[in-house]
Design an enzyme around this catalytic site. Sequence first.
Site, short mmCIF file in Angstrom:
data_model
loop_
_atom_site.label_atom_id
_atom_site.label_comp_id
_atom_site.label_asym_id
_atom_site.label_seq_id
_atom_site.Cartn_x
_atom_site.Cartn_y
_atom_site.Cartn_z
N GLY A 1 -33.42 23.93 30.85
CA GLY A 1 -33.50 25.15 31.64
C GLY A 1 -32.66 25.08 32.90
N GLU B 1 -33.26 20.14 24.32
CA GLU B 1 -34.45 20.70 23.67
C GLU B 1 -34.65 20.21 22.24
OE1 GLU B 1 -32.31 22.25 25.54
OE2 GLU B 1 -33.42 23.42 27.04
N GLU C 1 -29.31 26.08 31.84
CA GLU C 1 -29.33 27.51 31.50
C GLU C 1 -29.34 28.36 32.77
OE1 GLU C 1 -32.70 26.90 28.79
OE2 GLU C 1 -31.50 27.92 27.26
N ALA D 1 -37.47 22.53 32.29
CA ALA D 1 -38.89 22.92 32.33
C ALA D 1 -39.72 21.86 33.07
CB ALA D 1 -39.41 23.08 30.91
#
Length: 699
Positions: free
Chosen positions: A102, A125, A105, A61
């Site tokens: 992210g 996270e 991911e 992020a």
Amino acid sequence: MTAHYQVHGDVAVITLSNPPVNGLGLATRQGIVAGLTQAEADPAVTAIVLTGAGKAFSGGADIREFDSPRAVQEPNLLSVIRMLEHGSKPVVAAVHSVAMGGGLELALGCHYRVAAPGCQVALPEVKLGLLPGAGGTQRLPRVLGIEPALNMIVSGEPVKSELLARLPGQRLFDRLAASADSLMEESLSFARSVAALRPLPLVRDLPVSHPQGDAFFQFARNMVKGMAGPYPAPAQCVDAVQNATRLPFEQGMVAERTAFLNLMLTPECRALRHLFLAERAASKIPDVPADTPLRSVQTVAIVGAGTMGGGIAMNFLNAGLPVTLLEMKQEALDRGVATIRKNYEAQVAKGKLKADRMEQRMALLRTTLAYADLAQADLVIEAVFEDLGVKESVFRELDRVMKAGAILASNTSTLDLNRIAAFTNRPQDVVGLHFFSPANVMKLLEVVRGERTGRDVMATVMSVAKTIRKTAVVSGVCDGFIGNRMIEQYGRQAGFLLDEGCTPQQVDRAIEKFGFAMGPFRMGDLAGNDIGWAIRKRRAVERPDMKYSRTADLLCEKGRFGQKTGAGWYDYAPGKRDARPSAEVVAMIEAHRAALGIQPRKVSDEEIVQRLLFALVNEGAHILEEGIASKAGDIDIVYLYGYGFPAHRGGPMNHANQIGLFNVVQAMRRFARNPLDDAAFWTPAPLLARLAAEGATFN
Ligand code: NAD
């Protein structure tokens, strides 16, 4: 656009380009979508490589969009990943340097992954009180197996790509490139080799299970519970990974999303995200632009080889900078150097430092009795006795010998930096560097900005702080700066609580249960109660109207200075640090109460915690209003790293914001009605009163 598109023959390459770490902000996500759309539309393109420019594949992020609507605006990350999976052409992630959160991911949504060795792979996270929210909990177990994936998700720690590539049966990486340099070439040829293969492989379709089934997850849940402390996220990580084994993929994704959104709202997660951003913001000074030219700091001198001077020296030696240490007498130098060596030897004995590294560090250390030997240092830090006369003689001498442009710093805890600067003819070069004890361990550094400290000096010392791995917070000049000025008020309340009926252990226990590493009395014993005694003697002259409990003075009059004298608020067995309740202290407190005619009452833990915290908050509000701290987050960082404030509460100012400032003021009004407390103490700082009335928060 922060992603670029290029075609190499029959392979399209989409390169994330959003420095410093290719954060997946809105523009980057839009760039990926645009690239995928273009590649789909081009009949000459048979495969796609997705990679990152510069220092990362992607760090996840974009923190600049944290908590902003842009973070979830379409195309959000889930939608981008969905688009990848539904594409008609294979997408190969070329992963290097950093693939986190992210970013990982995103790679897991690609059909194939080629990794460079040395890449840091993580789902961090949990460190922000969250779980991965874009499929990480559902896809990572499918490619790594349950246990390695769960370890990564629950710990948030990075693992090197080459280690992951070696895990038996892993499907995370289809190929490990020979080197970072050959990654692109190898990814392109890999993409060509799989271009015609159908169906396209998707991580979501891989089977996932654990041989011990639910029993394993029960075991994992128990383990995690023991380690998670007050945080709800780790246990939810276990649940989410278990879902991957028992729910259809899409349902597992919905459950992950729900857990993610719920965790976002928890006070723990809000506290951690606040601290994460506050720590980054602390290094930025409003009127010192990021491009301010820095002075070069390659060599350091330290005046005074006592408790602080030695610890400060170690920071620079650890960072590989040569240090010259000055004292008045050879014995003091010898003692200082011996302590530094002893500290390093203890690290070697614990296996934390290699013996040859210790020798390398010691070899960077020079000692001297002559100021002339300091003259060429780029930075000199004074850590002599806390006495203005002594500081004056040192600074006059430094002014005389130091080369032009050297930075002259003082480690004073209480003295007026502007006066110290005025002892020199170069006040623009003078700054406060207030280290915390033990200086080689504590992460906090208060950088004290004098009236005339140069902007380039401020920028330079903030950068030096990074070099020595400190978290620096800027404070204006005032007695005690940010941290100690607030802790004095907290200590005053702790004293009133004793007068009213508490024991030291009750107060300590209550605030430690709240999460503080150490209550005020154990902390006093550690730091030395004589320090506060000296301050109160000074206050008695400067501010005779200021009310405080006499118990701490009585304690010091008995010579109970704390651990160093084997007795303080608690008793200590010789050479031991565990605090044992002291009958003598309890009797002393009771006698003092009786002399004041006070009937002891039972004070609730809730009242103890609120009085101690709101004492910090109110002084913090004064500090903000006076501009001593430029933002509330700075105060929170000081308390996190300097005073053992619990991270899950986010620091005193964040905690007050979360409780609601209206409620804080109401509680203070209640405390003010207590005749044994100090009504003046509980007068809300004007800033606090105003924000509470407006329904606003500290910023
Ligand atoms: P200390 O007494 O352990 O060390 C001071 C050293 O300075 C001694 O070794 C002494 O010989 C030397 N010294 C005194 N006058 C000198 C001179 N004119 N020239 C050269 N050397 C001289 O004290 P300390 O605890 O290290 O504190 C040093 C400074 O750091 C003080 O300003 C103090 O307020 C500040 N400080 C202390 C702490 C702490 O917890 N101890 C924390 C933050 C800041």
